[in-house]
Design an enzyme around this catalytic site. Structure first.
Site, PDB file in Angstrom:
ATOM      1  CG  ASP A  31      -4.859   6.025   8.840  1.00 34.71           C
ATOM      2  OD1 ASP A  31      -5.218   5.856  10.030  1.00 34.71           O
ATOM      3  OD2 ASP A  31      -3.685   6.225   8.522  1.00 34.71           O
ATOM      4  CD  GLU A  66      -0.406   1.616   5.345  1.00 36.90           C
ATOM      5  OE1 GLU A  66       0.609   1.784   4.643  1.00 36.90           O
ATOM      6  OE2 GLU A  66      -0.396   1.748   6.588  1.00 36.90           O
TER       7      GLU A  66
END
Length: 370
Positions: A69, A128
């Site tokens: 990520d 997120e």
């Protein structure tokens, strides 16, 4: 490349954290590095602010995918480091700068050594929020690859460098954000009978919310519902016409999540009647649980057997990770990487030990070779 080279890359990335689907500088930095690698056997494809890098194996009997990520968090950094974030109010406070560096290091080794299996490196935006895993998984760019299994790591500040941790089955919980607005009628504090007090409505909701897990959820199924923020009012002598609460829902069973949401909505119906107001609820970003395939966890253990990396049996955690959506559709697993930081994830002073980068690269490459 030496560890110092990876440390420099990590520090470069640490200085340019960007929020979900806004990772333009980050994407360009990654692409610029990838262009320095031999290009004969790799294919690079972009998707929004994400990247796919496909490295053709010498045999190509299977395709192993690895996800990293790339987004940061809306946090003001307070580490005092020389390479502090240059983006005000933004920070890599969840270790994604290390995640990306480990992915680049692993990609470099895979490309230079040409392993047997095909390798797909997935640089995913918006972990997120608002959530990049599910739309990336559903994209035509990712669907073109026949993936045999996928895996990922997450830094763990609580574990020492040189260790990894994972387990079969549930690793991370199902999670959902929770945002609720209460709308009533404000007025002068001296005339409360002429108002519909939303401070009272939100407070009553908070009290009743605490009963959801204790009395409305099967005690054999773990769940947490927490309100972390409440806003109402402007000054001491005005009764507020609007209130807002923000929180999170976390469950270990997928079916428990909709049950809790239904309970919340029933409570809100009662609040509307009792306080003569209107409410609206938004569940924000929702993450599916990270459920590891036991076969690949065992394969990971075997891949590390001839290394100095220590494997530790992990415990379930109520943290959330949108990598769970990928594991919902593909076989694979996730593991923790020890980075030994005094401060935890999402903390403005998080400072992972950079020696963990080489440990992560070794663990990822060994798994890809297995």
């Amino acid at each position: 490349m030496t560890n110092a080279s990876w440390v420099k890359i990590r520090r470069d990335l640490h200085q340019i954290p960007e929020l979900g689907f806004q990772e333009f500088k980050t994407q360009q930095y990654l692409l610029d590095y990838i262009k320095t690698l031999p290009q004969e056997h790799i294919t690079v494809t972009t998707w929004k602010t994400g990247i796919f890098v496909y490295a053709e194996g010498t045999v190509g009997d299977q395709t192993v995918a690895y996800r990293a990520d790339i987004d940061g968090l809306p946090i003001t950094e307070e580490t005092g480091l020389d390479f502090v974030s240059q983006h005000e109010g933004r920070m890599h406070a969840c270790g994604h700068d290390l995640h990306m560096t480990i992915a680049l290091g692993s990609l470099t080794q895979v490309v230079q050594e040409r392993i047997e299996h095909n390798a797909l490196f997935v640089f995913q935006p918006a972990e997120e929020g608002p959530g990049g895993a599910q739309p990336m998984l559903e994209s035509e760019e990712m669907k073109q690859y026949e993936i045999d299994y996928i895996f990922a790591l997450h830094v763990d500040p609580k574990r020492p460098v040189g260790t990894v941790a994972s387990k079969e089955g549930l690793l991370f919980a199902n999670t959902s954000e929770l945002f609720i607005d209460f709308h009533g009628k404000g007025g002068h504090a001296a005339y409360p009978h002429e108002t519909k007090d939303m401070m009272m409505a939100a407070s009553a909701f908070n009290v009743q919310l605490q009963q959801v897990v204790g009395r409305m959820v099967n005690p054999l199924e773990d769940a947490v519902v927490t309100l972390g923020k409440m806003e109402a009012g402007t000054v001491q002598n005005i009764i507020p016409e609007h209130a807002r609460v923000e929180g999170t829902i976390r469950t270990t069973a997928a079916k428990t999540m909709p049950e809790i949401k239904q309970s919340i909505e029933r409570i809100l119906c009662g609040i509307e009647v009792r306080y003569e107001c209107q409410t609206s609820v938004d569940y924000g970003a929702n993450y599916f649980m990270v459920h590891n395939d036991g076969e690949y966890v065992e394969r990971f253990k075997d891949a590390l057997s001839n290394t100095s990396i220590e494997f530790i049996e992990a415990e379930e955690a109520m943290t959330g990770e949108d990598f769970g959506y990928m594991l919902k559709e593909l076989r694979g697993f996730m593991f923790w990487l020890g980075v030994d930081s005094e401060y935890g994830l999402h903390n403005s002073k998080l400072n992972p030990k950079e020696e963990a980068i080489e440990v992560g690269i070794e663990a990822v490459v060994n798994m890809m070779k297995s």
